[in-house]
Design a protein around this motif. Structure first.
Motif, PDB file in Angstrom:
ATOM      1  N   MET A  76       0.836  -1.183   0.000  1.00  0.00           N
ATOM      2  CA  MET A  76       0.000   0.000   0.000  1.00  0.00           C
ATOM      3  C   MET A  76       0.880   1.244   0.000  1.00  0.00           C
ATOM      4  SD  MET A  76      -3.118   0.420  -0.090  1.00  0.00           S
ATOM      5  CE  MET A  76      -4.535   1.281   0.332  1.00  0.00           C
ATOM      6  N   LEU A  77       0.558   2.158  -0.892  1.00  0.00           N
ATOM      7  CA  LEU A  77       1.339   3.388  -1.002  1.00  0.00           C
ATOM      8  C   LEU A  77       0.936   4.380   0.084  1.00  0.00           C
ATOM      9  CD1 LEU A  77       1.189   3.939  -4.852  1.00  0.00           C
ATOM     10  CD2 LEU A  77       3.123   3.118  -3.527  1.00  0.00           C
ATOM     11  N   PRO A  78       1.889   5.152   0.563  1.00  0.00           N
ATOM     12  CA  PRO A  78       1.523   6.209   1.518  1.00  0.00           C
ATOM     13  C   PRO A  78       0.629   7.258   0.851  1.00  0.00           C
ATOM     14  CG  PRO A  78       3.919   6.059   1.246  1.00  0.00           C
ATOM     15  CD  PRO A  78       3.310   5.067   0.328  1.00  0.00           C
ATOM     16  N   ALA A  79      -0.126   7.962   1.673  1.00  0.00           N
ATOM     17  CA  ALA A  79      -1.102   8.930   1.155  1.00  0.00           C
ATOM     18  C   ALA A  79      -0.432  10.037   0.352  1.00  0.00           C
ATOM     19  CB  ALA A  79      -1.910   9.521   2.303  1.00  0.00           C
ATOM     20  N   TRP A  80       0.725  10.519   0.805  1.00  0.00           N
ATOM     21  CA  TRP A  80       1.381  11.617   0.083  1.00  0.00           C
ATOM     22  C   TRP A  80       1.847  11.157  -1.292  1.00  0.00           C
ATOM     23  CZ3 TRP A  80       6.327  11.061  -1.646  1.00  0.00           C
ATOM     24  CH2 TRP A  80       7.094  10.054  -1.063  1.00  0.00           C
ATOM     25  N   LEU A  81       2.261   9.883  -1.414  1.00  0.00           N
ATOM     26  CA  LEU A  81       2.708   9.374  -2.699  1.00  0.00           C
ATOM     27  C   LEU A  81       1.528   9.171  -3.656  1.00  0.00           C
ATOM     28  CD1 LEU A  81       5.077   8.486  -4.405  1.00  0.00           C
ATOM     29  CD2 LEU A  81       4.883   6.214  -3.411  1.00  0.00           C
ATOM     30  N   ARG A  82       0.407   8.704  -3.110  1.00  0.00           N
ATOM     31  CA  ARG A  82      -0.790   8.557  -3.941  1.00  0.00           C
ATOM     32  C   ARG A  82      -1.258   9.915  -4.455  1.00  0.00           C
ATOM     33  NH1 ARG A  82      -4.605   5.156  -0.284  1.00  0.00           N
ATOM     34  NH2 ARG A  82      -3.389   6.337   1.191  1.00  0.00           N
ATOM     35  N   ALA A  83      -1.225  10.920  -3.575  1.00  0.00           N
ATOM     36  CA  ALA A  83      -1.649  12.265  -3.984  1.00  0.00           C
ATOM     37  C   ALA A  83      -0.723  12.827  -5.053  1.00  0.00           C
ATOM     38  CB  ALA A  83      -1.696  13.196  -2.777  1.00  0.00           C
ATOM     39  N   ALA A  84       0.572  12.620  -4.889  1.00  0.00           N
ATOM     40  CA  ALA A  84       1.531  13.119  -5.885  1.00  0.00           C
ATOM     41  C   ALA A  84       1.350  12.395  -7.213  1.00  0.00           C
ATOM     42  CB  ALA A  84       2.954  12.953  -5.373  1.00  0.00           C
ATOM     43  N   ALA A  85       1.160  11.088  -7.153  1.00  0.00           N
ATOM     44  CA  ALA A  85       0.964  10.315  -8.386  1.00  0.00           C
ATOM     45  C   ALA A  85      -0.316  10.734  -9.085  1.00  0.00           C
ATOM     46  CB  ALA A  85       0.945   8.830  -8.067  1.00  0.00           C
ATOM     47  N   ARG A  86      -1.382  10.942  -8.317  1.00  0.00           N
ATOM     48  CA  ARG A  86      -2.650  11.379  -8.904  1.00  0.00           C
ATOM     49  C   ARG A  86      -2.499  12.753  -9.561  1.00  0.00           C
ATOM     50  NH1 ARG A  86      -6.085  10.807  -4.703  1.00  0.00           N
ATOM     51  NH2 ARG A  86      -5.492  12.835  -3.928  1.00  0.00           N
ATOM     52  N   ARG A  87      -1.787  13.644  -8.895  1.00  0.00           N
ATOM     53  CA  ARG A  87      -1.584  14.994  -9.424  1.00  0.00           C
ATOM     54  C   ARG A  87      -0.820  14.938 -10.749  1.00  0.00           C
ATOM     55  NH1 ARG A  87      -0.043  17.105  -5.001  1.00  0.00           N
ATOM     56  NH2 ARG A  87       2.079  16.366  -5.069  1.00  0.00           N
ATOM     57  N   VAL A  88       0.234  14.157 -10.810  1.00  0.00           N
ATOM     58  CA  VAL A  88       1.043  14.080 -12.027  1.00  0.00           C
ATOM     59  C   VAL A  88       0.273  13.357 -13.135  1.00  0.00           C
ATOM     60  CG1 VAL A  88       3.147  13.116 -13.021  1.00  0.00           C
ATOM     61  CG2 VAL A  88       3.239  14.262 -10.818  1.00  0.00           C
ATOM     62  N   LEU A  89      -0.434  12.294 -12.788  1.00  0.00           N
ATOM     63  CA  LEU A  89      -1.179  11.546 -13.804  1.00  0.00           C
ATOM     64  C   LEU A  89      -2.313  12.379 -14.396  1.00  0.00           C
ATOM     65  CD1 LEU A  89      -1.242   7.961 -12.302  1.00  0.00           C
ATOM     66  CD2 LEU A  89       0.103   8.811 -14.229  1.00  0.00           C
ATOM     67  N   LEU A  90      -2.966  13.176 -13.585  1.00  0.00           N
ATOM     68  CA  LEU A  90      -3.997  14.072 -14.117  1.00  0.00           C
ATOM     69  C   LEU A  90      -3.390  15.106 -15.063  1.00  0.00           C
ATOM     70  CD1 LEU A  90      -6.337  14.661 -11.051  1.00  0.00           C
ATOM     71  CD2 LEU A  90      -6.873  13.458 -13.159  1.00  0.00           C
ATOM     72  N   ALA A  91      -2.216  15.601 -14.703  1.00  0.00           N
ATOM     73  CA  ALA A  91      -1.544  16.566 -15.583  1.00  0.00           C
ATOM     74  C   ALA A  91      -1.115  15.899 -16.881  1.00  0.00           C
ATOM     75  CB  ALA A  91      -0.341  17.178 -14.872  1.00  0.00           C
ATOM     76  N   VAL A  92      -0.642  14.648 -16.801  1.00  0.00           N
ATOM     77  CA  VAL A  92      -0.263  13.919 -18.022  1.00  0.00           C
ATOM     78  C   VAL A  92      -1.491  13.711 -18.900  1.00  0.00           C
ATOM     79  CG1 VAL A  92       0.554  11.698 -18.903  1.00  0.00           C
ATOM     80  CG2 VAL A  92       1.770  12.805 -17.030  1.00  0.00           C
ATOM     81  N   ALA A  93      -2.613  13.340 -18.300  1.00  0.00           N
ATOM     82  CA  ALA A  93      -3.845  13.138 -19.074  1.00  0.00           C
ATOM     83  C   ALA A  93      -4.285  14.433 -19.743  1.00  0.00           C
ATOM     84  CB  ALA A  93      -4.946  12.602 -18.169  1.00  0.00           C
ATOM     85  N   ALA A  94      -4.203  15.539 -19.021  1.00  0.00           N
ATOM     86  CA  ALA A  94      -4.548  16.829 -19.622  1.00  0.00           C
ATOM     87  C   ALA A  94      -3.587  17.162 -20.754  1.00  0.00           C
ATOM     88  CB  ALA A  94      -4.521  17.930 -18.566  1.00  0.00           C
ATOM     89  N   GLY A  95      -2.316  16.844 -20.570  1.00  0.00           N
ATOM     90  CA  GLY A  95      -1.333  17.088 -21.618  1.00  0.00           C
ATOM     91  C   GLY A  95      -1.590  16.249 -22.853  1.00  0.00           C
ATOM     92  N   VAL A  96      -1.993  14.992 -22.655  1.00  0.00           N
ATOM     93  CA  VAL A  96      -2.312  14.136 -23.803  1.00  0.00           C
ATOM     94  C   VAL A  96      -3.509  14.712 -24.569  1.00  0.00           C
ATOM     95  CG1 VAL A  96      -3.207  11.864 -24.457  1.00  0.00           C
ATOM     96  CG2 VAL A  96      -1.284  12.043 -22.865  1.00  0.00           C
ATOM     97  N   ALA A  97      -4.520  15.146 -23.832  1.00  0.00           N
ATOM     98  CA  ALA A  97      -5.697  15.720 -24.495  1.00  0.00           C
ATOM     99  C   ALA A  97      -5.329  16.976 -25.282  1.00  0.00           C
ATOM    100  CB  ALA A  97      -6.775  16.035 -23.461  1.00  0.00           C
TER     101      ALA A  97
END
Length: 112
Positions: free
Chosen positions: A1-22
């Motif tokens: 299980m990932l720590p909460a801060w790592l999940r939040a950071a990963a979610r933040r970067v992945l959302l930015a990557v998805a926006a960048g792809v769009a």
């Protein structure tokens, strides 16, 4: 299980990557209508690389000089809410966005 801060950071970067792809796909389509697909992918990739570079440079600058700027603002009593951690978060979003744009342009180039 990932720590909460790592999940939040990963979610933040992945959302930015998805926006960048769009945005990258939209950019390739928009530029392709004007200049052709080859030139469009090159231009969109260059813009993505620019965003990636600015984000990476800003993130590293935040890490290196962020505490100093926070102390300077506190000393000068500027009333600013700028913090080093906020700056790192913002720059990670810009970096992820640039990566997404570059990935979209690369996939479009591979489809040539």
């Amino acid at each position: 299980m990932l720590p909460a801060w790592l999940r939040a950071a990963a979610r933040r970067v992945l959302l930015a990557v998805a926006a960048g792809v769009a945005v990258g796909v939209g950019g390739v389509v928009a530029f392709a209508l004007r200049d052709g697909l080859r030139t469009a992918t090159e231009q969109v990739f260059a813009l993505g690389a620019l965003a990636f570079g600015v984000g990476l440079l800003g993130w590293s600058g935040s890490v290196m000089a962020g505490r100093g700027f926070e102390n300077m603002q506190r000393y000068l009593d500027t009333g600013s809410d700028w913090t080093e951690s906020d700056s790192r978060r913002a720059m990670s979003r810009v970096t992820g966005f640039g990566v997404g744009v570059m990935v979209a342009a690369s996939v479009a180039t591979a489809g040539l």
